[in-house]
Write a protein that holds these residues in place. Structure first.
Motif, PDB file in Angstrom:
ATOM      1  N   LEU A   1       0.876  -1.165   0.000  1.00  0.00           N
ATOM      2  CA  LEU A   1       0.000   0.000   0.000  1.00  0.00           C
ATOM      3  C   LEU A   1       0.917   1.219   0.000  1.00  0.00           C
ATOM      4  O   LEU A   1       1.767   1.362   0.889  1.00  0.00           O
ATOM      5  CB  LEU A   1      -0.902   0.019   1.235  1.00  0.00           C
ATOM      6  N   LEU A   2       0.776   2.092  -0.991  1.00  0.00           N
ATOM      7  CA  LEU A   2       1.733   3.186  -1.137  1.00  0.00           C
ATOM      8  C   LEU A   2       1.053   4.463  -1.602  1.00  0.00           C
ATOM      9  O   LEU A   2      -0.072   4.447  -2.123  1.00  0.00           O
ATOM     10  CB  LEU A   2       2.833   2.780  -2.127  1.00  0.00           C
ATOM     11  N   LEU A   3       1.760   5.552  -1.394  1.00  0.00           N
ATOM     12  CA  LEU A   3       1.345   6.857  -1.899  1.00  0.00           C
ATOM     13  C   LEU A   3       2.185   7.187  -3.122  1.00  0.00           C
ATOM     14  O   LEU A   3       3.417   7.067  -3.096  1.00  0.00           O
ATOM     15  CB  LEU A   3       1.535   7.936  -0.829  1.00  0.00           C
ATOM     16  N   ALA A   4       1.515   7.601  -4.204  1.00  0.00           N
ATOM     17  CA  ALA A   4       2.214   7.962  -5.432  1.00  0.00           C
ATOM     18  C   ALA A   4       1.441   9.065  -6.143  1.00  0.00           C
ATOM     19  O   ALA A   4       0.221   9.199  -5.987  1.00  0.00           O
ATOM     20  CB  ALA A   4       2.375   6.743  -6.348  1.00  0.00           C
ATOM     21  N   LEU A   5       2.160   9.857  -6.919  1.00  0.00           N
ATOM     22  CA  LEU A   5       1.536  10.909  -7.701  1.00  0.00           C
ATOM     23  C   LEU A   5       0.807  10.311  -8.892  1.00  0.00           C
ATOM     24  O   LEU A   5       1.281   9.345  -9.500  1.00  0.00           O
ATOM     25  CB  LEU A   5       2.589  11.904  -8.177  1.00  0.00           C
ATOM     26  N   SER A   6      -0.335  10.859  -9.212  1.00  0.00           N
ATOM     27  CA  SER A   6      -1.076  10.408 -10.373  1.00  0.00           C
ATOM     28  C   SER A   6      -0.313  10.760 -11.640  1.00  0.00           C
ATOM     29  O   SER A   6       0.405  11.760 -11.699  1.00  0.00           O
ATOM     30  CB  SER A   6      -2.461  11.060 -10.395  1.00  0.00           C
ATOM     31  N   ALA A   7      -0.461   9.911 -12.658  1.00  0.00           N
ATOM     32  CA  ALA A   7       0.220  10.174 -13.922  1.00  0.00           C
ATOM     33  C   ALA A   7      -0.284  11.459 -14.562  1.00  0.00           C
ATOM     34  O   ALA A   7       0.445  12.123 -15.311  1.00  0.00           O
ATOM     35  CB  ALA A   7       0.011   8.996 -14.870  1.00  0.00           C
ATOM     36  N   SER A   8      -1.539  11.848 -14.287  1.00  0.00           N
ATOM     37  CA  SER A   8      -2.117  13.062 -14.873  1.00  0.00           C
ATOM     38  C   SER A   8      -2.041  14.261 -13.951  1.00  0.00           C
ATOM     39  O   SER A   8      -2.040  15.398 -14.403  1.00  0.00           O
ATOM     40  CB  SER A   8      -3.576  12.808 -15.267  1.00  0.00           C
ATOM     41  N   ASP A   9      -1.990  14.008 -12.630  1.00  0.00           N
ATOM     42  CA  ASP A   9      -1.972  15.109 -11.658  1.00  0.00           C
ATOM     43  C   ASP A   9      -0.805  14.905 -10.714  1.00  0.00           C
ATOM     44  O   ASP A   9      -0.818  14.028  -9.853  1.00  0.00           O
ATOM     45  CB  ASP A   9      -3.288  15.139 -10.880  1.00  0.00           C
ATOM     46  N   HIS A  10       0.226  15.718 -10.875  1.00  0.00           N
ATOM     47  CA  HIS A  10       1.441  15.565 -10.063  1.00  0.00           C
ATOM     48  C   HIS A  10       1.416  16.440  -8.817  1.00  0.00           C
ATOM     49  O   HIS A  10       2.455  16.640  -8.186  1.00  0.00           O
ATOM     50  CB  HIS A  10       2.677  15.913 -10.903  1.00  0.00           C
ATOM     51  N   CYS A  11       0.245  16.952  -8.461  1.00  0.00           N
ATOM     52  CA  CYS A  11       0.168  17.850  -7.313  1.00  0.00           C
ATOM     53  C   CYS A  11      -0.203  17.112  -6.031  1.00  0.00           C
ATOM     54  O   CYS A  11       0.265  17.482  -4.952  1.00  0.00           O
ATOM     55  CB  CYS A  11      -0.860  18.959  -7.578  1.00  0.00           C
ATOM     56  N   ARG A  12      -1.050  16.093  -6.136  1.00  0.00           N
ATOM     57  CA  ARG A  12      -1.572  15.434  -4.925  1.00  0.00           C
ATOM     58  C   ARG A  12      -1.404  13.921  -5.041  1.00  0.00           C
ATOM     59  O   ARG A  12      -1.874  13.328  -6.019  1.00  0.00           O
ATOM     60  CB  ARG A  12      -3.046  15.789  -4.742  1.00  0.00           C
ATOM     61  N   PRO A  13      -0.778  13.288  -4.054  1.00  0.00           N
ATOM     62  CA  PRO A  13      -0.592  11.828  -4.134  1.00  0.00           C
ATOM     63  C   PRO A  13      -1.881  11.068  -3.815  1.00  0.00           C
ATOM     64  O   PRO A  13      -2.710  11.537  -3.023  1.00  0.00           O
ATOM     65  CB  PRO A  13       0.490  11.553  -3.088  1.00  0.00           C
ATOM     66  N   ASN A  14      -2.034   9.937  -4.413  1.00  0.00           N
ATOM     67  CA  ASN A  14      -3.153   9.040  -4.150  1.00  0.00           C
ATOM     68  C   ASN A  14      -2.632   7.740  -3.566  1.00  0.00           C
ATOM     69  O   ASN A  14      -1.441   7.425  -3.645  1.00  0.00           O
ATOM     70  CB  ASN A  14      -3.937   8.757  -5.443  1.00  0.00           C
ATOM     71  N   THR A  15      -3.558   6.948  -2.983  1.00  0.00           N
ATOM     72  CA  THR A  15      -3.200   5.643  -2.412  1.00  0.00           C
ATOM     73  C   THR A  15      -3.352   4.566  -3.473  1.00  0.00           C
ATOM     74  O   THR A  15      -4.392   4.464  -4.129  1.00  0.00           O
ATOM     75  CB  THR A  15      -4.091   5.312  -1.209  1.00  0.00           C
ATOM     76  N   TYR A  16      -2.292   3.762  -3.622  1.00  0.00           N
ATOM     77  CA  TYR A  16      -2.284   2.698  -4.620  1.00  0.00           C
ATOM     78  C   TYR A  16      -1.885   1.377  -3.965  1.00  0.00           C
ATOM     79  O   TYR A  16      -1.288   1.348  -2.890  1.00  0.00           O
ATOM     80  CB  TYR A  16      -1.288   3.009  -5.752  1.00  0.00           C
TER      81      TYR A  16
END
Length: 498
Positions: free
Chosen positions: A396-411
């Protein structure tokens, strides 16, 4: 043609239907191939191979609370255990004892050895116990215990005891017993049949399961998942001067090199070695130790006894205590020793260090990666011939979206890694893509991940031969409010009816 009369109709109703029944040998062979035996198979057995437990055990032992687990792999012994609870309700705790009973089809069980399990630990919950032996190493067994989980807890205590088996025939080096005493639990000069290792550690959510079929697949080695690391513990007996001959793990120090992945896709199929250059050297994500224990020597130094006192952080090394059957602590050998000694090796793989290395070197989504919040490790395979362990790491990790580099999402993602117990080197086998976690609880994520691991294991599954299987006994039925119907020694076609 229909019956021509009422009587014929009645006769046809009461006429027994003939059912085809397979021969019992055929059913047993089928069970060995599939790995499953029907419980109905053991309901009607020839009387000569069915022995009622009450006929071979004195009633006083049954009243004392002996819980019988089953046969050892060699078929020579039947194991039972007792659990005692102190009288003081405020400060009392459970004590567990394991008993060996020599089995003979035509006589009563003879108790030959007993030992206290998990000595030195204060156990306040009734434990789930699993007793296992290695495929071919019948010199010792391992007892794995854990406490039942309460809803408010986020950790679980794991208890380990590894104890040597009784000698199958008179051993001249063992303690001489009076003719009136037949149960061996004292200390003698023979360590081969008289040592006990105890350890305890805590695991955290998501709690790793005990995969006995993989964790004991290599003789003399047990793999322990501590939530923070995978610890390969090698236990062997040294008969002479201590040296490299007793070493089971980490015997090769090969030069390490890194080969970058040839694939730029999300899943890397190239097996790439993680360190590069860090010159022959130890990988940074492993730690190795080897310690020897022997009987107390005259003029021995007191501070040299006990567990591995130099390793206080159980994320690096597990704190083992080594004793004889009576519970007397063995001496930690600090100088060359010519007599018998118990050798305990530990090769530790640090999960968090490894995860960061794999992501940094082999993940296509490494530029998006911020941090990981949790992980779960499952052993997929162990090859005892090559000493390679295959593991899967769910993340379970936090990463920046490929389209939005401002806010990380949980993947959620997963890594497949092979670990060489000879060199300590890990190689990346595969890196999964990023799957966004939307509204799922961590429990649901881990449940789905483990289900996918089970599916992978079933695809890879190759039934082991009878000589390579892991003998397993458990008290799980007791916790579910049921009891075993029989103790089966299938290899020798003998059953004890409870």
């Amino acid at each position: 043609m229909a019956p021509s009369s009422k009587s014929e109709k009645n006769d046809s109703k009461h006429k027994p239907q003939r059912r085809h029944k397979d021969h019992i040998v055929k059913l047993l062979v089928r069970g060995k191939i599939t790995g499953q035996l029907s419980q109905h198979l053991f309901r009607n057995l020839p009387p000569r191979v069915c022995v009622p437990l009450k006929n071979i055990v004195s009633e006083e032992f049954l009243r004392a609370g002996h819980i019988f687990l089953g046969f050892t792999k060699c078929g020579r012994y039947v194991l039972s255990y007792t659990r005692d609870w102190g009288e003081d309700d405020d400060f009392s705790f459970y004590t567990y004892y394991l008993y060996w009973w020599e089995f003979n089809l035509h006589s009563r069980l003879k108790q030959v050895q007993y030992v206290r399990l998990f000595a030195g630990e204060e156990i306040y919950n009734d434990l789930y116990l699993t007793v296992c032996g290695w495929p071919n190493d019948q010199s010792k067994i391992v007892i794995f215990g854990f406490n039942s989980l309460l809803m408010a807890e986020n950790y679980r205590d794991i208890y380990i005891t590894i104890v040597s088996m009784p000698s199958p025939k008179p051993c001249p080096d063992c303690c001489k017993l009076p003719s009136t005493l037949s149960i061996r639990n004292g200390s003698g000069k023979c360590l081969e049949h008289g040592y006990v290792l105890n350890s305890r550690y805590q695991v955290v959510y998501p709690f790793p399961t005990f995969q006995h079929a993989f964790q004991l697949k290599k003789d003399q080695v047990i793999l322990l998942n501590t939530s923070y690391s995978l610890v390969a513990c090698g236990i062997s007996l040294c008969q002479g001067k201590q040296g490299d001959s007793s070493q089971i793990l980490y015997t090769k120090r090969a030069p390490l090199s890194y080969q970058p992945s040839s694939s730029s896709s999300t899943t890397s199929s190239a097996a790439s070695s993680l360190p590069h250059g860090v010159e022959p050297s130890e990988p940074g994500y492993v730690n190795y130790s080897r310690l020897h224990y022997c009987h107390q020597q005259p003029c021995s130094v007191e501070q040299n006894t006990g567990a591995a006192a130099g390793y206080e952080d159980d994320k690096v090394q597990l704190p083992f205590t080594v004793t004889d059957l009576k519970g007397q602590t063995l001496q930690l050998v600090c100088e060359p020793h010519n007599g018998q000694s118990v050798c305990v090796e530990q090769l530790t793989l640090d999960f968090e260090y490894l995860i960061n290395e794999v992501i940094r070197r082999d993940a296509a989504w490494a530029p998006q990666f911020c941090s990981f919040s949790d992980y779960d490790v499952v052993i997929l395979e162990v090859c005892p011939e090559t000493n390679i362990v295959m593991i899967s790491i769910g993340l379970l990790l936090l990463a920046l979206s490929a389209s939005d580099h401002c806010r990380p999402n949980t993947y959620h993602s997963n890594l497949q890694v092979s670990w060489d117990l000879n060199t300590g080197v890990c190689c990346t086998v595969g890196v999964g893509g990023l799957t966004e976690v939307k509204g799922q609880t961590s429990g649901r994520v881990w449940s789905s991940y483990r289900k996918s691991c089970v599916n992978t294991l079933m695809k890879w599954l190759v039934p082991e031969s009878g000589s390579r299987n892991i003998n397993r006994m458990t008290n799980e039925g007791l916790h579910k409010g049921s009891s075993l119907q029989v103790l089966a020694d299938s290899d020798r076609c003998t059953w004890i009816v409870l």
